[in-house]
Design an enzyme around this catalytic site. Sequence first.
Site, PDB file in Angstrom:
ATOM      1  CB  VAL A  10     -16.869   1.611  -0.739  1.00 36.42           C
ATOM      2  CG1 VAL A  10     -17.422   0.282  -0.254  1.00 36.42           C
ATOM      3  CG2 VAL A  10     -15.558   1.394  -1.484  1.00 36.42           C
ATOM      4  N   GLY A  14     -20.031   6.851   6.191  1.00 35.14           N
ATOM      5  CA  GLY A  14     -19.221   7.212   5.025  1.00 35.14           C
ATOM      6  C   GLY A  14     -19.863   6.724   3.753  1.00 35.14           C
ATOM      7  CB  VAL A  15     -22.619   7.621   1.776  1.00 39.50           C
ATOM      8  CG1 VAL A  15     -23.387   6.552   2.518  1.00 39.50           C
ATOM      9  CG2 VAL A  15     -22.897   8.990   2.405  1.00 39.50           C
ATOM     10  N   GLY A  16     -19.056   7.663   0.550  1.00 39.95           N
ATOM     11  CA  GLY A  16     -18.234   8.068  -0.591  1.00 39.95           C
ATOM     12  C   GLY A  16     -18.398   7.026  -1.682  1.00 39.95           C
ATOM     13  CE1 TYR A  65     -25.109   7.297  -5.095  1.00 38.80           C
ATOM     14  CE2 TYR A  65     -23.880   5.709  -6.419  1.00 38.80           C
ATOM     15  CZ  TYR A  65     -24.945   6.584  -6.270  1.00 38.80           C
ATOM     16  OH  TYR A  65     -25.846   6.743  -7.292  1.00 38.80           O
ATOM     17  CE  LYS A 125      -4.538   0.910   0.763  1.00 45.17           C
ATOM     18  NZ  LYS A 125      -5.755   0.200   0.429  1.00 45.17           N
TER      19      LYS A 125
HETATM   20  P1  NAD Z   1     -14.090   7.742  -0.294  1.00 44.63           P
HETATM   21  O1  NAD Z   1     -13.102   8.782   0.059  1.00 44.63           O
HETATM   22  O2  NAD Z   1     -14.755   7.817  -1.626  1.00 44.63           O
HETATM   23  O3  NAD Z   1     -15.253   7.660   0.806  1.00 44.63           O
HETATM   24  C1  NAD Z   1     -15.032   7.795   2.175  1.00 44.63           C
HETATM   25  C2  NAD Z   1     -16.177   8.630   2.718  1.00 44.63           C
HETATM   26  O4  NAD Z   1     -16.107   8.625   4.140  1.00 44.63           O
HETATM   27  C3  NAD Z   1     -16.108  10.093   2.268  1.00 44.63           C
HETATM   28  O5  NAD Z   1     -17.373  10.503   1.757  1.00 44.63           O
HETATM   29  C4  NAD Z   1     -15.758  10.834   3.555  1.00 44.63           C
HETATM   30  O6  NAD Z   1     -16.270  12.163   3.600  1.00 44.63           O
HETATM   31  C5  NAD Z   1     -16.393   9.945   4.593  1.00 44.63           C
HETATM   32  N1  NAD Z   1     -15.876  10.085   5.932  1.00 44.63           N
HETATM   33  C6  NAD Z   1     -14.599  10.251   6.353  1.00 44.63           C
HETATM   34  N2  NAD Z   1     -14.546  10.330   7.689  1.00 44.63           N
HETATM   35  C7  NAD Z   1     -15.830  10.194   8.132  1.00 44.63           C
HETATM   36  C8  NAD Z   1     -16.437  10.175   9.411  1.00 44.63           C
HETATM   37  N3  NAD Z   1     -15.719  10.314  10.526  1.00 44.63           N
HETATM   38  N4  NAD Z   1     -17.769  10.013   9.503  1.00 44.63           N
HETATM   39  C9  NAD Z   1     -18.525   9.870   8.388  1.00 44.63           C
HETATM   40  N5  NAD Z   1     -17.997   9.903   7.141  1.00 44.63           N
HETATM   41  C10 NAD Z   1     -16.674  10.050   7.017  1.00 44.63           C
HETATM   42  O7  NAD Z   1     -13.325   6.340  -0.128  1.00 44.63           O
HETATM   43  P2  NAD Z   1     -13.786   4.907  -0.593  1.00 44.63           P
HETATM   44  O8  NAD Z   1     -13.012   4.526  -1.801  1.00 44.63           O
HETATM   45  O9  NAD Z   1     -15.263   4.816  -0.589  1.00 44.63           O
HETATM   46  O10 NAD Z   1     -13.200   4.019   0.585  1.00 44.63           O
HETATM   47  C11 NAD Z   1     -13.865   3.947   1.837  1.00 44.63           C
HETATM   48  C12 NAD Z   1     -13.157   2.908   2.703  1.00 44.63           C
HETATM   49  O11 NAD Z   1     -13.196   1.646   2.046  1.00 44.63           O
HETATM   50  C13 NAD Z   1     -11.688   3.195   2.999  1.00 44.63           C
HETATM   51  O12 NAD Z   1     -11.363   2.713   4.278  1.00 44.63           O
HETATM   52  C14 NAD Z   1     -10.958   2.378   1.935  1.00 44.63           C
HETATM   53  O13 NAD Z   1      -9.636   2.066   2.307  1.00 44.63           O
HETATM   54  C15 NAD Z   1     -11.845   1.158   1.897  1.00 44.63           C
HETATM   55  N6  NAD Z   1     -11.789   0.387   0.660  1.00 44.63           N
HETATM   56  C16 NAD Z   1     -12.097   0.961  -0.531  1.00 44.63           C
HETATM   57  C17 NAD Z   1     -12.062   0.196  -1.690  1.00 44.63           C
HETATM   58  C18 NAD Z   1     -12.449   0.784  -3.022  1.00 44.63           C
HETATM   59  O14 NAD Z   1     -12.705  -0.001  -3.966  1.00 44.63           O
HETATM   60  N7  NAD Z   1     -12.545   2.093  -3.164  1.00 44.63           N
HETATM   61  C19 NAD Z   1     -11.691  -1.159  -1.636  1.00 44.63           C
HETATM   62  C20 NAD Z   1     -11.419  -1.734  -0.394  1.00 44.63           C
HETATM   63  C21 NAD Z   1     -11.453  -0.951   0.752  1.00 44.63           C
END
Ligand code: NAD
Length: 365
Positions: free
Chosen positions: A195, A191-193, A197, A91
């Site tokens: 993943v 967290g509705v970013g 969402y 990573k």
């Molecule tokens: P992202 O940045 O798109 O979404 C994260 C969301 O969490 C954002 O909307 C952010 O504003 C919100 N957030 C941060 N702190 C917060 C809090 N304290 N309370 C509420 N919301 C909060 O990231 P992502 O790609 O969706 O990844 C999310 C998690 O999943 C991370 O831990 C990442 O390592 C893990 N992950 C992602 C993937 C992937 O395919 N993107 C794969 C495996 C694991």
Amino acid sequence: MLSTYLDSEDTMNTLEQMIDFGHERVCFHNDPETGLRAIIAIHSTKLGNGLGGTRRWHYATEADALYDVLRLSEGMTYKSACANLPMGGAKSVILLPTPGHPQSEAEARAMGRFVDTFQGAYIAAEDVGVDIQFIDWMAQETSHVKGGETLCTGGDPSPFTAQGVINGMKACLAHSGHAVDFSGVHAAIQGVGKVGYHIAKILTELGATITAADINKENLNRVVEEFDAQPVDPDDILTTKCDLLVPCALGGVIDTNMARKLKCEIICGGANNILGDPNEDAVVLKSAGILYAPDFVVNAGGIIHLAGLHLNMTTEELNRKSDEIETTTAHILQKGEEMESTYAAAIALAKQRIAEGSKEQVHAG
Ligand code: NAD
């Protein structure tokens, strides 16, 4: 290069932490021209080259950044092993000077050049703070990156990650004696970013109701408007009374103290490193009667998708591997009944597969 970040005491601490976690290589990078400061950590290449995302984040201290990249890369080793992929664990993190520091082509290309120095032992991809554009910029400097749309392929892995988490949830419902049916299930998503969402979308389509929190108002409003999610304050989401608690923000959100306050039946989320101290916290969850699906098992869908492209797997093989998240999770939940926790069961499975895979490689060689 190291001296620009750490004094001699910290350097010793870095090596001690590497030894504790069992890392092979940790490399710090400073690019004076662009201001890029980054760390790449390779935890294990026993099963293959290390594939894992690049996270852009503003850390309070360099020690926090180092700890994050060490834990995340360790998790990637176990994630690939549990998904039965011939990939290692690695990573990278980019240390932003300020929160939300805007990404730039120069920064991404500097990161691409850093990744390229590993000659494929590390393969980068998306993580928090990195989008497809950033990956495409990195790909101008290295062929060892996945998840772009131009020079490298794969696109955004988060829909695949989300589907994998849903597969893990099915195993959790079955293990808890419920019908594998999401209608009427109440999920609280932190967290509705990207993943979060997609999980909200799939769960809504399957008939679940959603409560959601996000520190990003735009992301929160999107799920409120599109899926009729009930918004709550970020401070209240983890303790919301619900069937499924779905952490999809950053790591370390559930510690021993928080574990005792939870009002959910199941924890199954997309975030990496949900538990602060997984060895301890997973035991507390078990004794509280909360079923915990280990994050690195259920959030493997994205890595399966990207590794599959890297390894030239067919779509059928990729889909089968994603479906297997359900059976692997079911196996781990069952083993977790006999062992101290589901986390211990997942680590045992990962270590067994690493040992078997390493043996196969030696024989093949
Ligand atoms: P992202 O940045 O798109 O979404 C994260 C969301 O969490 C954002 O909307 C952010 O504003 C919100 N957030 C941060 N702190 C917060 C809090 N304290 N309370 C509420 N919301 C909060 O990231 P992502 O790609 O969706 O990844 C999310 C998690 O999943 C991370 O831990 C990442 O390592 C893990 N992950 C992602 C993937 C992937 O395919 N993107 C794969 C495996 C694991």
